[in-house]
Design an enzyme around this catalytic site. Sequence first.
Site, PDB file in Angstrom:
ATOM      1  N   GLY A   4      30.061  68.356  58.528  1.00 53.00           N
ATOM      2  CA  GLY A   4      28.637  68.668  58.538  1.00 53.00           C
ATOM      3  C   GLY A   4      27.776  67.776  57.676  1.00 53.00           C
ATOM      4  O   GLY A   4      26.542  67.852  57.757  1.00 53.00           O
ATOM      5  N   PRO A  45      41.784  66.257  62.287  1.00 50.32           N
ATOM      6  CA  PRO A  45      41.442  67.638  62.642  1.00 50.32           C
ATOM      7  C   PRO A  45      39.985  68.012  62.358  1.00 50.32           C
ATOM      8  O   PRO A  45      39.475  68.974  62.931  1.00 50.32           O
ATOM      9  CB  PRO A  45      42.395  68.464  61.765  1.00 50.32           C
ATOM     10  CG  PRO A  45      42.651  67.598  60.571  1.00 50.32           C
ATOM     11  CD  PRO A  45      42.684  66.199  61.119  1.00 50.32           C
ATOM     12  N   LEU A  49      32.979  66.999  61.549  1.00 53.47           N
ATOM     13  CA  LEU A  49      32.863  68.451  61.552  1.00 53.47           C
ATOM     14  C   LEU A  49      32.647  69.024  60.158  1.00 53.47           C
ATOM     15  O   LEU A  49      32.447  70.233  60.009  1.00 53.47           O
ATOM     16  CB  LEU A  49      34.098  69.069  62.221  1.00 53.47           C
ATOM     17  CG  LEU A  49      34.119  68.917  63.744  1.00 53.47           C
ATOM     18  CD1 LEU A  49      35.523  69.029  64.300  1.00 53.47           C
ATOM     19  CD2 LEU A  49      33.208  69.962  64.382  1.00 53.47           C
ATOM     20  N   HIS A 106      54.539  55.327  66.748  1.00 53.47           N
ATOM     21  CA  HIS A 106      53.086  55.495  66.619  1.00 53.47           C
ATOM     22  C   HIS A 106      52.384  55.425  67.974  1.00 53.47           C
ATOM     23  O   HIS A 106      51.449  56.178  68.241  1.00 53.47           O
ATOM     24  CB  HIS A 106      52.554  54.414  65.687  1.00 53.47           C
ATOM     25  CG  HIS A 106      51.294  54.795  64.992  1.00 53.47           C
ATOM     26  ND1 HIS A 106      50.834  54.138  63.874  1.00 53.47           N
ATOM     27  CD2 HIS A 106      50.369  55.754  65.235  1.00 53.47           C
ATOM     28  CE1 HIS A 106      49.701  54.684  63.465  1.00 53.47           C
ATOM     29  NE2 HIS A 106      49.393  55.660  64.280  1.00 53.47           N
ATOM     30  N   TYR A 160      48.690  51.176  58.224  1.00 54.91           N
ATOM     31  CA  TYR A 160      47.623  51.687  57.370  1.00 54.91           C
ATOM     32  C   TYR A 160      47.432  50.816  56.128  1.00 54.91           C
ATOM     33  O   TYR A 160      47.541  51.282  54.989  1.00 54.91           O
ATOM     34  CB  TYR A 160      47.925  53.116  56.930  1.00 54.91           C
ATOM     35  CG  TYR A 160      47.948  54.156  58.018  1.00 54.91           C
ATOM     36  CD1 TYR A 160      47.456  53.896  59.301  1.00 54.91           C
ATOM     37  CD2 TYR A 160      48.471  55.417  57.772  1.00 54.91           C
ATOM     38  CE1 TYR A 160      47.495  54.864  60.286  1.00 54.91           C
ATOM     39  CE2 TYR A 160      48.506  56.400  58.758  1.00 54.91           C
ATOM     40  CZ  TYR A 160      48.030  56.118  60.011  1.00 54.91           C
ATOM     41  OH  TYR A 160      48.069  57.082  60.985  1.00 54.91           O
ATOM     42  N   GLY A 213      37.572  65.999  63.052  1.00 57.31           N
ATOM     43  CA  GLY A 213      36.786  65.079  63.881  1.00 57.31           C
ATOM     44  C   GLY A 213      36.390  63.825  63.147  1.00 57.31           C
ATOM     45  O   GLY A 213      35.261  63.354  63.262  1.00 57.31           O
TER      46      GLY A 213
END
Length: 358
Positions: free
Chosen positions: A235, A227, A233, A144, A76, A229
């Site tokens: 929106g 979690p 999600l 990983h 990362y 997406g």
Amino acid sequence: MQKAQEVLSKATGGKVGSLLPRARLGKNGPQVTRLGFGTMGLSAFYGNPKPDSERFAVLDKCYNDGELFWDSADVYGDSEELLGNWFKQNPGKREEIFLATKFANKALPDGGREIDSSPEYCRSSVEKSLKRLGLPFVDLYYVHRLDNKTPIEKTMEVLKQLKHEGKIKYIGLSECSEDSLRRACKVAHVDAVQIEYSPFALDIEQPQIGVLKACRELGCAVVAYSPIGRGMLGGTIRSPDDFEDGDFRKYAPRFSAENFPKNLQLVDKITEIAKKKGCTASQLTLAWILAQGDDFFPIPGTTNPQRLEENIGSLKVSLTSQEEKEIRKACEAAEVHGSRYPEAMAKALFADTPALNA
């Protein structure tokens, strides 16, 4: 109110995060906050990193709000260095954070990457991660990805040794197959399996994949990455044009110009249910994942302190059985268009490994 919190904090050991819901991480693990924090987006894959001052402000808020299960990885970007610098600037706070990091995505001289879950690379990787973090140990160390070449038993043996040496406290696997998980647990207990899980990614529930069933039989926690997406999600993301240059999602099939509008149908349905509930779509999504069982630990990430506060607010959203079923029905009725990763990366999902004596 502040006085009451101080009294409660003392009664629960004085830790900042004692006021947030906790659960045991697998059958042998410690009590950790149900909602974790994924640090990937602070450093990599979602566009250019923000200045350190802004990134430290997000970590400060995480700590102060009691979200103390932090997740990093050596791939990362500068994530481990960032955390190491934060720990240096905040002496005494490290002991209150349950810290996870990962290895196996190996950088090549030409700038490419390959997966290497060999014992030798595992040992060299943990030493490098500890140096970057400035720590003598990490709480949870994940493989990983599995390289499809190294028998999982060999990887687990070195993880077991690292645990004995005190360099790691708990062992995790990510994107493993059911068979790999079951074989791994015969060598040493796997405390957590990190896997993508959201209304867009319910794969672990499928009988032919069997990962959720195995986790529950073996007593392994399910740590749900992406979690929300990958933000969809929430929106507010309505098109691939909403992503800045350098954002990984521009290359993910699920977010292509063709698939994006099709996948918004599920987003809009969840947003509709959230409005009736009086919460945001992100909060509803996280609350629904948390409702799948005390063995589920979503780890959403963000670079925005306000979004972090919104995510933590999901812990106050209580779903009725009818609401949970309505969301489940929407998820199962939706046709998700596009895979989670580009083809080359998708080959590493739910990975098997060769037999030990092959």
